[in-house]
Design a protein around this motif. Structure first.
Motif, mmCIF file in Angstrom:
data_model
loop_
_atom_site.group_PDB
_atom_site.id
_atom_site.type_symbol
_atom_site.label_atom_id
_atom_site.label_comp_id
_atom_site.label_asym_id
_atom_site.label_seq_id
_atom_site.Cartn_x
_atom_site.Cartn_y
_atom_site.Cartn_z
ATOM 1 N N THR A 189 23.944 -6.481 29.571
ATOM 2 C CA THR A 189 25.347 -6.702 29.224
ATOM 3 C C THR A 189 25.522 -6.704 27.712
ATOM 4 N N VAL A 190 26.732 -6.409 27.279
ATOM 5 C CA VAL A 190 27.083 -6.502 25.873
ATOM 6 C C VAL A 190 28.541 -6.926 25.787
ATOM 7 N N ASP A 191 28.850 -7.663 24.759
ATOM 8 C CA ASP A 191 30.222 -8.065 24.501
ATOM 9 C C ASP A 191 30.903 -6.987 23.660
ATOM 10 N N GLU A 220 24.337 -21.894 17.720
ATOM 11 C CA GLU A 220 24.105 -20.677 18.502
ATOM 12 C C GLU A 220 24.651 -19.489 17.729
ATOM 13 N N VAL A 221 23.895 -18.424 17.700
ATOM 14 C CA VAL A 221 24.276 -17.236 16.933
ATOM 15 C C VAL A 221 24.275 -16.006 17.840
ATOM 16 N N VAL A 222 25.279 -15.161 17.660
ATOM 17 C CA VAL A 222 25.326 -13.873 18.349
ATOM 18 C C VAL A 222 25.301 -12.776 17.289
ATOM 19 N N CYS A 223 24.416 -11.829 17.472
ATOM 20 C CA CYS A 223 24.276 -10.716 16.535
ATOM 21 C C CYS A 223 25.351 -9.669 16.829
ATOM 22 N N GLU A 224 26.143 -9.367 15.819
ATOM 23 C CA GLU A 224 27.234 -8.405 15.977
ATOM 24 C C GLU A 224 26.959 -7.126 15.204
ATOM 25 N N VAL A 257 17.398 -3.807 16.019
ATOM 26 C CA VAL A 257 18.482 -4.765 16.219
ATOM 27 C C VAL A 257 18.581 -5.143 17.691
ATOM 28 N N GLU A 258 18.948 -6.394 17.936
ATOM 29 C CA GLU A 258 19.251 -6.865 19.286
ATOM 30 C C GLU A 258 20.724 -7.264 19.288
ATOM 31 N N ALA A 259 21.566 -6.324 19.625
ATOM 32 C CA ALA A 259 23.011 -6.526 19.523
ATOM 33 C C ALA A 259 23.551 -7.303 20.717
ATOM 34 N N ALA A 264 23.200 3.825 20.248
ATOM 35 C CA ALA A 264 21.927 3.677 19.531
ATOM 36 C C ALA A 264 21.611 2.200 19.305
ATOM 37 N N MET A 265 22.637 1.436 18.951
ATOM 38 C CA MET A 265 22.421 0.024 18.638
ATOM 39 C C MET A 265 22.235 -0.832 19.884
ATOM 40 N N VAL A 266 23.060 -0.597 20.900
ATOM 41 C CA VAL A 266 23.029 -1.453 22.090
ATOM 42 C C VAL A 266 21.961 -1.005 23.088
ATOM 43 N N ARG A 267 21.927 0.270 23.389
ATOM 44 C CA ARG A 267 20.982 0.780 24.393
ATOM 45 C C ARG A 267 19.584 0.988 23.818
ATOM 46 N N ASP A 268 19.534 1.575 22.601
ATOM 47 C CA ASP A 268 18.243 1.973 22.040
ATOM 48 C C ASP A 268 17.658 0.958 21.075
ATOM 49 N N GLY A 269 18.466 -0.005 20.636
ATOM 50 C CA GLY A 269 17.942 -1.093 19.825
ATOM 51 C C GLY A 269 17.685 -0.784 18.367
ATOM 52 N N TYR A 270 18.472 0.111 17.778
ATOM 53 C CA TYR A 270 18.316 0.352 16.349
ATOM 54 C C TYR A 270 19.651 0.696 15.701
ATOM 55 N N ILE A 271 19.757 0.359 14.407
ATOM 56 C CA ILE A 271 20.926 0.698 13.603
ATOM 57 C C ILE A 271 20.615 1.961 12.812
#
Length: 256
Positions: A4-6, A162-166, A218-220, A201-208
């Motif tokens: 999931t992603v916000d 608590e922190v969420v990475c955006e 990145v773990e978005a 790229a950021m959400v599915r593949d984990g990189y910026i």
């Protein structure tokens, strides 16, 4: 387990007779809204109406404080000389929307800094601590939404919040993981396909992907579309469809 992603958007940025962004349409797409608190944009009526509209759609909401800079939309660096004065201003803004939201039965879940305040707090550890202290003063249970590799993320984690990475679908990144300054060409991504590719790229593949051609891990937890970016609603729709197609569910990182 389904990934999931916000999907979030900065909104409630109209004020008085001026309308900015299509909040109603955006609220049908996103899962979280960052609501302006009246200093860089917004006013009590807009704040109330935005909260009620988000509540009707089941969209989580949070405080989106900035510098006292209505003229510059919070995108100018106007901090002033005293960090403690800025801390008071941030407390004031968070408390304002916190009170309005509670009165309307849809409490806020988080805090995310806006514009120049956010960019500066990402790089300045002193300013980052000011922002975090303001959150703690109002409600230490609020989630802090922060850029990866940022000082505010470090400060929030150090404070036990608590922190969420955006990450951003409509902004490019420098080699050090910071947002490209808006003064530079290409800082804002206006092409829908490019926004979708970067988001995946950021959400599915984990990189910026950076402007230097490098890839930063990145773990978005949340991805943002700016409500005032041209074509923002269409971009948000494309993002939502692309995520669902990839088997990624859209859900708020925190419930109201």
């Amino acid at each position: 387990m389904t990934k999931t992603v916000d999907l979030n958007c900065d909104m409630g940025e109209a004020f008085g007779a001026y309308t900015i962004g299509d909040d109603a349409a955006m609220l049908e797409i996103i899962s979280t809204a960052n609501v302006a608190c009246g200093f860089h944009a917004g006013d009590p009526v807009v704040m109330r109406d935005t909260i009620l509209a988000a509540k009707a759609q089941g969209v989580s909401i949070g405080a989106h404080p900035s510098f006292m800079d209505l003229y510059g939309f919070g995108r100018r660096r106007v901090m002033g000389d005293k960090p403690e004065d800025l801390e008071a201003q941030i407390i004031y803004q968070i408390a304002a929307i916190d009170g309005m939201a509670r009165a309307l039965g849809w409490p806020i879940s988080h805090m995310k800094t806006h514009g120049a305040l956010g960019n500066m707090a990402a790089e300045d550890p002193v300013l980052a601590e000011v922002c975090v202290r303001a959150v703690v003063a109002v409600n230490p249970k609020l989630v802090v939404v922060a850029l990866p590799y940022s000082e505010i993320m470090k400060a929030a984690e150090k404070a036990g919040l608590e922190v969420v990475c955006e990450v951003y679908a409509d902004r490019t990144y420098t080699a050090d993981g910071m947002l490209t300054p808006r003064s530079q060409e290409g800082a804002v991504i206006k092409d829908h396909a490019q926004s979708v590719d970067q988001a995946l790229a950021m959400v599915r593949d984990g990189y910026i992907p950076t402007t230097a051609g490098t890839k930063l891990p990145v773990e978005a937890g949340s991805i943002c579309v700016h409500g005032d970016t041209p074509g923002a609603v269409a971009t948000a729709k494309d993002l939502r469809e692309a995520f669902i197609k990839e088997g990624i569910a859209i859900a708020p990182f925190a419930r109201n």
